[in-house]
Design a protein around this motif. Structure first.
Motif, mmCIF file in Angstrom:
data_model
loop_
_atom_site.group_PDB
_atom_site.id
_atom_site.type_symbol
_atom_site.label_atom_id
_atom_site.label_comp_id
_atom_site.label_asym_id
_atom_site.label_seq_id
_atom_site.Cartn_x
_atom_site.Cartn_y
_atom_site.Cartn_z
ATOM 1 N N THR A 78 -34.184 -27.834 3.392
ATOM 2 C CA THR A 78 -33.771 -27.343 4.708
ATOM 3 C C THR A 78 -32.790 -28.283 5.408
ATOM 4 O O THR A 78 -32.390 -27.999 6.542
ATOM 5 C CB THR A 78 -35.000 -27.107 5.618
ATOM 6 O OG1 THR A 78 -35.746 -28.336 5.715
ATOM 7 C CG2 THR A 78 -35.897 -26.019 5.056
ATOM 8 N N HIS A 79 -32.404 -29.372 4.728
ATOM 9 C CA HIS A 79 -31.457 -30.275 5.392
ATOM 10 C C HIS A 79 -30.843 -31.266 4.416
ATOM 11 O O HIS A 79 -31.521 -32.188 3.939
ATOM 12 C CB HIS A 79 -32.184 -31.052 6.504
ATOM 13 C CG HIS A 79 -31.284 -31.978 7.270
ATOM 14 N ND1 HIS A 79 -30.505 -31.568 8.324
ATOM 15 C CD2 HIS A 79 -31.031 -33.296 7.125
ATOM 16 C CE1 HIS A 79 -29.819 -32.590 8.800
ATOM 17 N NE2 HIS A 79 -30.124 -33.662 8.082
ATOM 18 N N THR A 80 -29.553 -31.099 4.138
ATOM 19 C CA THR A 80 -28.863 -32.133 3.363
ATOM 20 C C THR A 80 -27.379 -32.155 3.716
ATOM 21 O O THR A 80 -26.853 -31.209 4.313
ATOM 22 C CB THR A 80 -29.090 -31.964 1.845
ATOM 23 O OG1 THR A 80 -28.867 -33.235 1.218
ATOM 24 C CG2 THR A 80 -28.165 -30.933 1.214
ATOM 25 N N HIS A 81 -26.728 -33.261 3.339
ATOM 26 C CA HIS A 81 -25.309 -33.448 3.650
ATOM 27 C C HIS A 81 -24.545 -33.555 2.331
ATOM 28 O O HIS A 81 -24.563 -34.613 1.685
ATOM 29 C CB HIS A 81 -25.091 -34.739 4.438
ATOM 30 C CG HIS A 81 -25.768 -34.773 5.776
ATOM 31 N ND1 HIS A 81 -25.100 -34.538 6.957
ATOM 32 C CD2 HIS A 81 -27.056 -35.012 6.117
ATOM 33 C CE1 HIS A 81 -25.952 -34.644 7.973
ATOM 34 N NE2 HIS A 81 -27.153 -34.931 7.490
ATOM 35 N N ALA A 82 -23.855 -32.489 1.941
ATOM 36 C CA ALA A 82 -23.112 -32.515 0.668
ATOM 37 C C ALA A 82 -22.082 -33.652 0.604
ATOM 38 O O ALA A 82 -21.956 -34.304 -0.434
ATOM 39 C CB ALA A 82 -22.450 -31.165 0.421
ATOM 40 N N THR A 249 -29.146 -28.710 13.366
ATOM 41 C CA THR A 249 -28.720 -29.943 14.024
ATOM 42 C C THR A 249 -29.788 -31.008 13.820
ATOM 43 O O THR A 249 -30.824 -30.759 13.201
ATOM 44 C CB THR A 249 -28.437 -29.696 15.528
ATOM 45 O OG1 THR A 249 -27.790 -30.850 16.082
ATOM 46 C CG2 THR A 249 -29.706 -29.401 16.313
ATOM 47 N N HIS A 250 -29.501 -32.224 14.311
ATOM 48 C CA HIS A 250 -30.474 -33.320 14.226
ATOM 49 C C HIS A 250 -31.153 -33.474 15.583
ATOM 50 O O HIS A 250 -30.548 -33.218 16.619
ATOM 51 C CB HIS A 250 -29.768 -34.638 13.906
ATOM 52 C CG HIS A 250 -29.084 -34.662 12.570
ATOM 53 N ND1 HIS A 250 -27.803 -34.214 12.374
ATOM 54 C CD2 HIS A 250 -29.510 -35.106 11.362
ATOM 55 C CE1 HIS A 250 -27.456 -34.385 11.091
ATOM 56 N NE2 HIS A 250 -28.490 -34.921 10.454
ATOM 57 N N ILE A 251 -32.383 -33.962 15.565
ATOM 58 C CA ILE A 251 -33.069 -34.234 16.835
ATOM 59 C C ILE A 251 -34.012 -35.427 16.690
ATOM 60 O O ILE A 251 -34.697 -35.576 15.673
ATOM 61 C CB ILE A 251 -33.854 -32.991 17.323
ATOM 62 C CG1 ILE A 251 -34.258 -33.153 18.788
ATOM 63 C CG2 ILE A 251 -35.096 -32.713 16.471
ATOM 64 C CD1 ILE A 251 -34.754 -31.862 19.442
ATOM 65 N N ALA A 288 -33.587 -31.135 12.348
ATOM 66 C CA ALA A 288 -33.906 -32.153 11.339
ATOM 67 C C ALA A 288 -34.488 -33.404 11.984
ATOM 68 O O ALA A 288 -34.035 -33.837 13.043
ATOM 69 C CB ALA A 288 -32.649 -32.522 10.558
ATOM 70 N N HIS A 289 -35.489 -33.938 11.359
ATOM 71 C CA HIS A 289 -36.154 -35.220 11.659
ATOM 72 C C HIS A 289 -37.312 -35.071 12.652
ATOM 73 O O HIS A 289 -38.456 -35.194 12.281
ATOM 74 C CB HIS A 289 -35.171 -36.314 12.105
ATOM 75 C CG HIS A 289 -34.178 -36.634 11.047
ATOM 76 N ND1 HIS A 289 -34.498 -37.360 9.930
ATOM 77 C CD2 HIS A 289 -32.874 -36.272 10.890
ATOM 78 C CE1 HIS A 289 -33.442 -37.464 9.142
ATOM 79 N NE2 HIS A 289 -32.430 -36.795 9.700
ATOM 80 N N ALA A 290 -37.009 -34.907 13.955
ATOM 81 C CA ALA A 290 -38.083 -34.737 14.950
ATOM 82 C C ALA A 290 -39.164 -35.812 14.793
ATOM 83 O O ALA A 290 -40.338 -35.509 14.690
ATOM 84 C CB ALA A 290 -38.686 -33.332 14.824
ATOM 85 N N THR A 339 -34.063 -33.196 2.132
ATOM 86 C CA THR A 339 -33.761 -34.457 1.441
ATOM 87 C C THR A 339 -32.914 -35.364 2.314
ATOM 88 O O THR A 339 -32.907 -36.574 2.148
ATOM 89 C CB THR A 339 -32.994 -34.189 0.132
ATOM 90 O OG1 THR A 339 -31.800 -33.454 0.445
ATOM 91 C CG2 THR A 339 -33.841 -33.414 -0.859
ATOM 92 N N ASP A 340 -32.128 -34.776 3.227
ATOM 93 C CA ASP A 340 -31.225 -35.529 4.097
ATOM 94 C C ASP A 340 -30.418 -36.581 3.340
ATOM 95 O O ASP A 340 -30.313 -37.723 3.783
ATOM 96 C CB ASP A 340 -31.986 -36.180 5.264
ATOM 97 C CG ASP A 340 -31.018 -36.705 6.319
ATOM 98 O OD1 ASP A 340 -29.934 -36.116 6.464
ATOM 99 O OD2 ASP A 340 -31.340 -37.714 6.977
ATOM 100 N N VAL A 341 -29.850 -36.182 2.238
ATOM 101 C CA VAL A 341 -28.911 -37.085 1.561
ATOM 102 C C VAL A 341 -27.744 -37.331 2.513
ATOM 103 O O VAL A 341 -27.222 -36.394 3.116
ATOM 104 C CB VAL A 341 -28.392 -36.421 0.258
ATOM 105 C CG1 VAL A 341 -27.205 -37.180 -0.310
ATOM 106 C CG2 VAL A 341 -29.535 -36.341 -0.769
HETATM 107 ZN ZN LIG Z 1 -29.019 -35.315 8.374
#
Ligand SMILES: [Zn+2]
Ligand SMILES: O=c1[nH]c(=O)c2nc[nH]c2[nH]1
Length: 472
Positions: A78-82, A249-251, A288-290, A339-341
């Motif tokens: 549900t969250h990664t940065h290609a 988005t990130h939070i 993402a994160h929280a 994974t938030d790569v």
């Molecule tokens: Zn991220």
């Protein structure tokens, strides 16, 4: 359209945060559309043909799994940065804001060159598919052309892109607090590129058998720090015009980030309140994160039905903290894994599962003197059932795809992994020649905790084989 096929063998199917089915001899029929037509549990091998015949499946191919092989629903990242895959594993000593400035923004800025994007993104998508991710929420960079290149990988890899990986692809919005070499010059430029990407992705033909297009655009305000109020307001208006458009988005990842954000939005009650004030908190928003949410923010997010992407590897790696996932689950908030790569150093959801388990154990250890007996998940370690659920069905809920993917049921798409923990998988941590037959539950647990892409022999999306060791 492909031919119908029936899979016969062991199947693991998530049911809830507290249970899953481990089925020894299951038949799953996948029609030529790639959707699941019927499922029959507990079929003796002498009854396979008769059962198929009773469903009108005559002369249909049967794929029989062997001992040590089983099917599970595909993983949902549900969250990664290609564009951060090139700097995966670097800058582990920094916390978020310094890491962005020193490591991430310089790498992302290289995607200004579409040729660099072309050279990089194909292998990125390939690697993520082979890690078992059947649905992926991608952040691109601020660059329209490079993000179109990311999208075009679905053409390059599979010729008919719509039968490839299921994905949400977003172009980052950033018009402040970003380096001069990596910033959008105005709200207008940022919005025009965002709209152009949406049209670009939507204009391509979609698979007529999938409930929604396999590849879809997603609004991606990077985080409140890099977006001015007029930009967030314009994105909120765009979101209001299309209720189906997902938002990511990130939070509240890092305490310095939270303090800075509050200083930028003094009129808002909180970080979550800032997003809400621009109409960006809704049921298909992925946060993402929280890690550091206040109780009021938890209540607000639960009320808005937004989902949380739990990124434990990144949270440990950037020393951000430990997200209280059990507490969010007790508030009824949807949670999936990310994974938030490259905040996270692995593109595999298996690694996110392992660190989600450890994160929950850290909280359980810290609160041993103060267990919350009335709560189901708060302050407790996540069970195998919960971890499996977060990686599959929970992720589907967060992506607003729970009617299409995340578990095996009639009418859903066959998005699946064929797992192999036999000797021939090549992972010496698994199986062992004299270890004898093991329970399916035991094999699942070992796969989740010490498996890797060597143990994923086939990756299916919408019934189509798109990756895994068997394809290499
Ligand atoms: Zn991220
Ligand atoms: O882990 C993270 N990775 C990022 O790229 C990012 N951008 C804002 N906040 C972020 N957090």
């Amino acid at each position: 359209m492909s031919l119908p096929v029936v899979y016969y063998g062991s199947v693991v199917n998530p049911v809830s945060l507290k249970s899953f089915k481990a089925l020894g001899a299951c038949l799953i029929a996948v029609s030529s559309t790639g959707n699941i037509d019927w499922i029959v549990e507990d079929v003796h091998d002498s009854m396979v043909q008769e059962t198929m015949g009773a469903h009108g499946y005559l002369d249909v191919e049967v794929v029989c799994l062997q001992d040590g092989e089983f099917l599970i629903p595909g993983f949902i990242d549900t969250h990664t940065h290609a564009p951060q895959v090139p700097n995966i594993g670097s800058g582990q000593s920094y916390e978020l804001l310094e890491w962005l400035e020193r490591i991430t923004f310089p790498t992302e800025s290289m995607f200004q060159d579409p040729d660099f994007a072309r050279r990089t993104y194909t292998s990125v998508v390939r690697r993520i598919i082979d890690s078992g991710t059947t649905t992926c929420c991608y952040y691109g960079t601020i660059h329209l052309e490079a993000t179109q290149v990311l999208f075009s990988n679905y053409l390059i890899l599979h010729a008919d892109y719509y039968l490839g990986q299921r994905a949400f692809i977003g172009k980052c919005n950033m018009d402040r607090n970003s380096p001069s070499y990596y910033i959008e010059p105005s709200v207008e430029v940022s919005m025009a590129a965002t709209k152009a990407l949406i049209s670009h992705i939507k204009q391509l033909p979609s698979n007529p058998h999938a409930a929604e297009p396999l590849v879809q655009p997603i609004l991606t305000p990077r985080f409140a720090i890099t977006c001015t109020s007029p930009l967030l307001s314009s994105l909120g208006q765009l979101a209001a015009s299309d209720p189906n458009l997902r938002i990511q988005t990130h939070i509240s990842e890092n305490l310095a980030e939270v303090t800075f954000t509050k200083s930028l939005f003094p009129e808002c009650s909180s970080y979550a309140g800032a997003y809400d004030s621009f109409g960006l908190l809704r049921a298909n928003t992925i946060l993402a994160h929280a890690v550091h949410l206040s109780d009021d923010e938890i209540t607000l997010i639960a009320k808005k039905k937004s989902g949380i992407s739990h990124c434990p590897t990144s949270n440990f790696n950037l020393s951000s903290g430990v997200a209280p996932i059990g507490k969010y689950l007790d508030h009824g908030i949807k949670v999936g894994l990310g994974t938030d790569v490259s905040g996270g150093y692995s593109p595999s959801i298996l690694n996110a599962i392992q660190n989600a388990s450890i994160a929950s154990k850290v909280i359980a250890m810290q609160t041993r003197g103060n267990p919350d007996a009335s709560a189901e998940f708060s302050n407790k370690q996540l069970s195998v059932a919960s971890l499996l659920y977060l990686a599959t069905s929970g992720g589907a809920e967060v992506c607003d795809l729970e009617n299409s993917v995340g578990s095996f049921s009639v009418g859903k798409s066959f998005d699946a992994l064929q797992v192999n923990v036999r000797n021939n998988a090549g992972n010496p941590a698994m199986w062992g020649s004299d270890s004898g037959p093991r329970s399916l539950e035991g094999m699942l647990e070992q796969f989740l905790f010490c498996g890797d892409d060597r143990n994923i022999s086939r990756v299916y999306v919408q019934g189509k084989l798109i990756g895994g060791t068997a394809t290499r």
